[in-house]
Design an enzyme around this catalytic site. Sequence first.
Site, PDB file in Angstrom:
ATOM      1  N   GLU A 125      28.916  29.984  47.879  1.00 39.60           N
ATOM      2  CA  GLU A 125      29.203  31.389  48.145  1.00 39.60           C
ATOM      3  C   GLU A 125      30.461  31.428  48.999  1.00 39.60           C
ATOM      4  OE1 GLU A 125      27.711  33.849  46.709  1.00 39.60           O
ATOM      5  OE2 GLU A 125      26.075  32.669  45.839  1.00 39.60           O
ATOM      6  N   HIS A 169      22.701  37.086  45.850  1.00 35.13           N
ATOM      7  CA  HIS A 169      23.153  35.774  45.425  1.00 35.13           C
ATOM      8  C   HIS A 169      23.054  34.814  46.602  1.00 35.13           C
ATOM      9  CE1 HIS A 169      25.129  36.433  41.404  1.00 35.13           C
ATOM     10  NE2 HIS A 169      24.852  37.666  41.783  1.00 35.13           N
TER      11      HIS A 169
END
Length: 247
Positions: free
Chosen positions: A9, A154
């Site tokens: 990420e 996410h």
Amino acid sequence: MRQIFLDTETTGLRVEDGNRILEIAAVEMIDRKLSPAERHLHRYINPERDSEEGALNVHGLSTEFLRDKPKFEQIVDEFLAFVTDAELIIHNAPFDVGYLNMELGRLGRGKIQDYVAKITDTLAMAKDLWPGKRNSLDALCDRYEVDRSGRTLHGALIDCELLAEVYMAMTRGQDSLLIDFAPSVEEAASNAARRSARAPLKLASVSAEDLAAHQAYLAELDKIVKGDCLWRTYDPLPPASDAGEAA
């Protein structure tokens, strides 16, 4: 075979804009069996900058949460030791590889390709299997009936775990060709015995009357097509003979 499902990420979409990695996860699989959770690598990273608003909405990791986390330079040795000589499996690999190479380059540590045996992009695989379809990780989970109900934002670790299930589903057919359909030694011997025990096939010969009727039929077809009909291009029938048997 040691394979690593990897996901990151980041603070934003474009590495060219100075964005950084803020979470990294790597899930190990050996010989198509996932390793226990304690063998997985998962680290939050202080990116030393704020996330762009769009990225923050995706991963939900605030600057305040990440402020006391280690910097990439503090986890790089652990990370490289974990992935060295393995095959990396990444969904949309160019994105993550671009960020990894940026972070490694900042530290003078080369590129991720210098350490791993291979990098496999499951997005490219999916596009080959499902051209013209949506091939995001969410779409593939739905297509292969992988449960993603626990995924609200996410996250690198959960995305790795989902990707592992998707990859197994995408490649399961390769195993079935060897496992499901390859006969055992005993089955092969039994099949050979059955084949040798079969009675010889009986072949009926063509009589003179049948051959004359066939030629007359072809002549009528020749008139219709104003030339030689298709049947004339095949091998001629064998000469008429008495009925018999052939082994």
